[in-house]
Structures are given as structure tokens and as C-alpha cells.
Design a protein around this motif. Sequence first.
Motif, PDB file in Angstrom:
ATOM      1  N   GLY A   1       0.817  -1.207   0.000  1.00 31.73           N
ATOM      2  CA  GLY A   1       0.000   0.000   0.000  1.00 31.73           C
ATOM      3  C   GLY A   1       0.848   1.254   0.000  1.00 31.73           C
ATOM      4  N   LEU A   2       1.928   1.241   0.781  1.00 30.39           N
ATOM      5  CA  LEU A   2       2.812   2.410   0.834  1.00 30.39           C
ATOM      6  C   LEU A   2       3.540   2.593  -0.494  1.00 30.39           C
ATOM      7  CD1 LEU A   2       3.849   4.644   2.746  1.00 30.39           C
ATOM      8  CD2 LEU A   2       5.758   3.127   3.313  1.00 30.39           C
TER       9      LEU A   2
ATOM     10  N   TYR B   1       1.120   4.088  -2.805  1.00 32.69           N
ATOM     11  CA  TYR B   1       0.945   5.500  -2.437  1.00 32.69           C
ATOM     12  C   TYR B   1       2.087   6.333  -3.024  1.00 32.69           C
ATOM     13  CZ  TYR B   1      -0.243   9.493   0.554  1.00 32.69           C
ATOM     14  OH  TYR B   1      -0.611  10.735   1.014  1.00 32.69           O
TER      15      TYR B   1
ATOM     16  N   TYR C   1       1.372   9.280  -5.561  1.00 36.90           N
ATOM     17  CA  TYR C   1       1.395  10.640  -5.014  1.00 36.90           C
ATOM     18  C   TYR C   1       2.776  11.102  -4.554  1.00 36.90           C
ATOM     19  CZ  TYR C   1      -3.449   9.073  -4.637  1.00 36.90           C
ATOM     20  OH  TYR C   1      -4.684   8.544  -4.904  1.00 36.90           O
TER      21      TYR C   1
ATOM     22  N   LEU D   1       6.131   9.983  -1.839  1.00 37.07           N
ATOM     23  CA  LEU D   1       6.212   9.797  -0.391  1.00 37.07           C
ATOM     24  C   LEU D   1       6.866  11.009   0.258  1.00 37.07           C
ATOM     25  CD1 LEU D   1       7.291   6.051  -0.020  1.00 37.07           C
ATOM     26  CD2 LEU D   1       5.033   7.061   0.370  1.00 37.07           C
TER      27      LEU D   1
ATOM     28  N   ILE E   1       0.737   7.659   7.276  1.00 36.29           N
ATOM     29  CA  ILE E   1       0.181   6.971   6.103  1.00 36.29           C
ATOM     30  C   ILE E   1       0.060   5.479   6.378  1.00 36.29           C
ATOM     31  CG2 ILE E   1       0.606   6.360   3.691  1.00 36.29           C
ATOM     32  CD1 ILE E   1       2.052   9.095   3.435  1.00 36.29           C
TER      33      ILE E   1
ATOM     34  N   LEU F   1      -3.338   3.273   6.307  1.00 35.96           N
ATOM     35  CA  LEU F   1      -3.464   2.075   5.476  1.00 35.96           C
ATOM     36  C   LEU F   1      -3.940   0.884   6.307  1.00 35.96           C
ATOM     37  CD1 LEU F   1      -0.170   2.408   3.380  1.00 35.96           C
ATOM     38  CD2 LEU F   1      -2.501   2.624   2.485  1.00 35.96           C
TER      39      LEU F   1
ATOM     40  N   SER G   1      -3.496  -0.490  -4.698  1.00 39.26           N
ATOM     41  CA  SER G   1      -3.717   0.851  -5.251  1.00 39.26           C
ATOM     42  C   SER G   1      -4.999   1.464  -4.701  1.00 39.26           C
ATOM     43  CB  SER G   1      -3.781   0.794  -6.779  1.00 39.26           C
ATOM     44  OG  SER G   1      -2.532   0.417  -7.324  1.00 39.26           O
TER      45      SER G   1
ATOM     46  N   ALA H   1      -4.317   2.580  -1.183  1.00 36.80           N
ATOM     47  CA  ALA H   1      -3.525   3.809  -1.176  1.00 36.80           C
ATOM     48  C   ALA H   1      -4.386   5.021  -1.525  1.00 36.80           C
ATOM     49  CB  ALA H   1      -2.366   3.688  -2.160  1.00 36.80           C
ATOM     50  N   LYS H   2      -5.267   4.863  -2.499  1.00 38.59           N
ATOM     51  CA  LYS H   2      -6.139   5.975  -2.892  1.00 38.59           C
ATOM     52  C   LYS H   2      -7.091   6.353  -1.763  1.00 38.59           C
ATOM     53  CE  LYS H   2      -6.013   4.939  -7.851  1.00 38.59           C
ATOM     54  NZ  LYS H   2      -6.786   4.452  -9.031  1.00 38.59           N
TER      55      LYS H   2
ATOM     56  N   HIS I   1      -5.123   8.247   0.854  1.00 37.36           N
ATOM     57  CA  HIS I   1      -4.811   9.605   0.396  1.00 37.36           C
ATOM     58  C   HIS I   1      -6.042  10.499   0.454  1.00 37.36           C
ATOM     59  CE1 HIS I   1      -4.036  12.788  -2.661  1.00 37.36           C
ATOM     60  NE2 HIS I   1      -2.858  12.796  -2.054  1.00 37.36           N
TER      61      HIS I   1
END
Length: 324
Positions: free
Chosen positions: A20-21, A24, A28, A30, A40, A44, A83, A86-87, A90
Amino acid sequence: MPPEDLTSAAPEAAATLISGLSAYGRLYGLPNSPEQVQGILSTLLRLYQPGLPPALVDTVAQRVLDGLTPDDLKNAIVDRASSALAKAAHRWQQRLSDQAKGVLTSYVQRYRPTVTPDTLSSMATSVIPLVSDGAITRSEAMGLVSLVVQTFDLDSAMRGVVPAGLAAVVNTTAAALAQTLAIVLDQKPMAEAVSETVSAYVEKYAPGLVNIGSDLIATALSAVLKNQVDFDLDLQLAAIDQALLIEQVSFQLNVLRESPPPSKPAWAIAAQVNAAVEQYRQDQGDRVDITAGLVSDDGLSISSPFTSTRRLSDRLPSDSPALE
């Protein structure tokens, strides 16, 4: 996955967080701030395992961060699920940080305060519980504070300019919360005295108490108000102001888990708090359930002064648009 497996950062949980990181970062970028990265990771995990206790979420996130290497992120398998995770993380982070900056923009434009790096951090910390819905961990809160301080355009706010990215959140809701923030900041000396008193009480009389209830904070506030001269204070708080103060102290003690070192007056007043708690226990006898404390809608205690899990009522005016 059982919580006991997660406490050792089980491979499945760790792999999910790293994927996930990595997703991310690819989507976007890090941040360089360790606080923001850990925030973050906590988001997650909280989204991946919604039922986990906040402290456990932060513990696992910290362990994953401690063992993380650049190769871990580079070699992580990023798929549709990671993904999507992660979205979602965010979106949550962006929504709260934008709302916080919207409130800060309204506050700065209305009250024109003198802002230093320290005061900006304090303001950002105070605004987080005003815009969050309560579902936030310590790491997430600290990450958000770091992000807000880093990205808030103070110069534009002081000039009365609203950045295009904040146009949608600098509105009547932000203006109402800016007024609330002003009250919170004015009450900080009293909040610090109450926090010290609660910390002294817990350390001396209830060392096993993990979650500080609103009723206990309210009891400490009442005691401090009666003895505020000992703290060089002179305040009279309306009921709504007391609710704000209790929420801020609860956020500091329960979410941020920051217990200020008690002053000499705090130790003395903690004894009064303990006397009030013990008297309540004697009055209630066997009916006391110290794990189920609640505060009634009118602010009157209807159970134990030890704990209270009900969230404070929303303070926004009824005609203000809800935060999205």
C-alpha cells in the motif's frame, strides 16, 4: 487476522502495508517526514483492518516503518487492491488536511494572530479534533499536524488570499470552526492545568487507567475552576466552552497520549478529584460500573466519573453545511 498476530507485524499485514505504501508513493510521492510516513502506514492499516484498536494500529505501523528499506518499496507487488487502499488513504488524509488548512486560513484572516513555527504547530494540533470524526490514531494525528504545518500557506492567508486548492473548504463551516478554534486557543492555559491535574490523578490514584473518560476530565475541570488562583488563572467558562476544553484534553491524553508533568498545584487538586471519585463510588455502591461511564446530553454525569466513551456532541451551528 487476530490482533495478537498483528502485534508482531505478521508477514501478511506487513506485506499489505508495504504494498500500500509503495502504491501510495507511485501515485502521489512519499513525504520526507517520518511522522507523515508513519501516519500513512497507520491509515493504510486502519482502513485494511477497521476493527483494530488505535494503539495497536500505531504499534504495527511503527514496526513496519522501523524495518522498511528502499528495496522493500521497490520490490513490493502493487496490484489493484493495494492501489485502491492507497487511494482511500490519500483521500482521507487530503480531506482532513484541507479542512484543517481551511479552518486555519479563516482563523488567520479573521484574528490576525502573530504566528511562529511553534504556535502554528499548536494551532494545527488544536484544529485536528475539530475536523476529524474521532476515528484517528496518534500516528495519523501527528502525521497530519506535520503535513498541515509543512503545506499551510501562512503568507497568503495573512494577505487574505485563499489558495485555489482550498477554495472549496474556506466556507461558512470553516468560519464557524475558526471561531471555535479561537476559543480553544484562549482556553489553552486552563486546558493545560486540567491535563496536569488528570495526569497527577492517574499517576497517583489510578495507574492502571488506560482511557481517560470525559467525566473524569470534567471532574478535574470543576476542581481546577474552584482553585484556579493556584494556577494563576481567572476564567469563567460557559457550558459550551467546557465541552470544547474537555474534548481538547481528551484528544491530548487519549489520542496523542501526551501526559504533561504535573505541577505542584495539580498534585494538590488531584487529591480533591480523588475524593470526589471516591465519594461517588460510595454513593453508588454496587451500582458503579467504572467501564461504562457516560455523560448525558446536558453534560451531567449519569454514571462513573472514571470513563466516558460517548463523543461530545457536534458544535457546528445547525445551519452550517456538514464537512464532507
